[in-house]
Write a protein that holds these residues in place. Sequence first.
Motif, PDB file in Angstrom:
ATOM      1  N   UNK A 192       0.612  -0.961   0.002  1.00  0.00           N
ATOM      2  CA  UNK A 192      -0.051  -0.161  -0.125  1.00  0.00           C
ATOM      3  C   UNK A 192       0.913   1.152   0.038  1.00  0.00           C
ATOM      4  N   UNK A 193       1.669   0.980   0.780  1.00  0.00           N
ATOM      5  CA  UNK A 193       2.642   2.242   0.727  1.00  0.00           C
ATOM      6  C   UNK A 193       3.047   2.667  -0.430  1.00  0.00           C
ATOM      7  N   UNK A 194       3.399   2.178  -1.430  1.00  0.00           N
ATOM      8  CA  UNK A 194       4.725   1.828  -2.723  1.00  0.00           C
ATOM      9  C   UNK A 194       3.319   2.379  -3.743  1.00  0.00           C
ATOM     10  N   UNK A 195       2.048   1.586  -3.416  1.00  0.00           N
ATOM     11  CA  UNK A 195       1.247   1.949  -4.524  1.00  0.00           C
ATOM     12  C   UNK A 195       0.713   3.597  -4.080  1.00  0.00           C
ATOM     13  N   UNK A 196       1.059   3.843  -3.480  1.00  0.00           N
ATOM     14  CA  UNK A 196       0.462   5.710  -2.731  1.00  0.00           C
ATOM     15  C   UNK A 196       1.984   6.590  -2.936  1.00  0.00           C
ATOM     16  N   UNK A 199     -10.049   2.475   0.945  1.00  0.00           N
ATOM     17  CA  UNK A 199     -10.072   3.505   2.354  1.00  0.00           C
ATOM     18  C   UNK A 199      -9.239   4.418   1.202  1.00  0.00           C
ATOM     19  N   UNK A 200      -8.214   4.420   0.638  1.00  0.00           N
ATOM     20  CA  UNK A 200      -7.329   5.560   0.387  1.00  0.00           C
ATOM     21  C   UNK A 200      -7.576   5.718  -1.185  1.00  0.00           C
ATOM     22  N   UNK A 201      -8.353   4.884  -1.474  1.00  0.00           N
ATOM     23  CA  UNK A 201      -8.624   5.517  -2.986  1.00  0.00           C
ATOM     24  C   UNK A 201      -7.738   5.299  -4.404  1.00  0.00           C
TER      25      UNK A 201
END
Length: 276
Positions: free
Chosen positions: A36-40, A110-112
């Motif tokens: 998720x961090x990498x995707x964001x 949650x993070x779009x």
Amino acid sequence: MLDTPSSQQDHDKDNLTVDGVTVNVSSLSEAVTSIVDAAEQGEKFSVCTLNLDHVVQLQQKPDFRAAYRRARFVTADGFPIVVLSRLLGVPISRTTGADLVEPLCAAAGEKGLPIFLFGSDTPTLEKSAIELQRRYDGLDVAGIFAPGRGFDAFSTEADDAIARIRASGAKLCFLALGAPKQEVFASRCLDELDGIGFLCIGASLDFIAGTQVRAPRIAQKAGLEWAWRMINDPRRLAPRYARCAAAVPRLLVGTLPQIISARTRFFTSPRTRKAA
């Protein structure tokens, strides 16, 4: 926070490496957070889940091995991989593609972070999309694509698939093709698409859609999911698991130097001597 290249190299020294592939994610929670961090951050990456069948194929298929070595995140799917990592002194838990899908979809909602579903067949993808959106508020399934049975990662069909993934705006793409097709296609996508993470998840979407039934949780925890699958599809899977069993001695011999080195460093470290 993701490791820097230098800290990642130091970290990898303590992890199990098989045929140049390092298992560098120790748990489901670590996998989800890192992905998720990498995707964001808009990064491109691939995720592979190492099991014994993959170990066999790594020896036989150079394109599969090359694709695996490009993976940013590698989890331990097979229970023997978990055992070997623990012998190395690295606390690790089994994390399969099927384990990753739902928590990642929850976080994506949650993070779009829009997702793309690729592989299997159209009815399965449609059912999976509906079910995942029902379960996870805000989840945006930006597109689906079901390639033909003989899908080739370097075909014109693959060109079309890449164009669709690019146009969709997805940040995470779940590849449900089975090995080695999904890993090889993920590797090609890394060369042609930016800002998208590709997750190799095997039969996971079939479980979501209900077209296949996953092993009971007690079998999963006991490391016997393979036995459940073989009982339900012996003609196809018995030869595969026989090859996997035959690979265990070679795998153990190949990783023994790593285990001895890691244990020697542990018992000769100043901290260990001080504790003694």
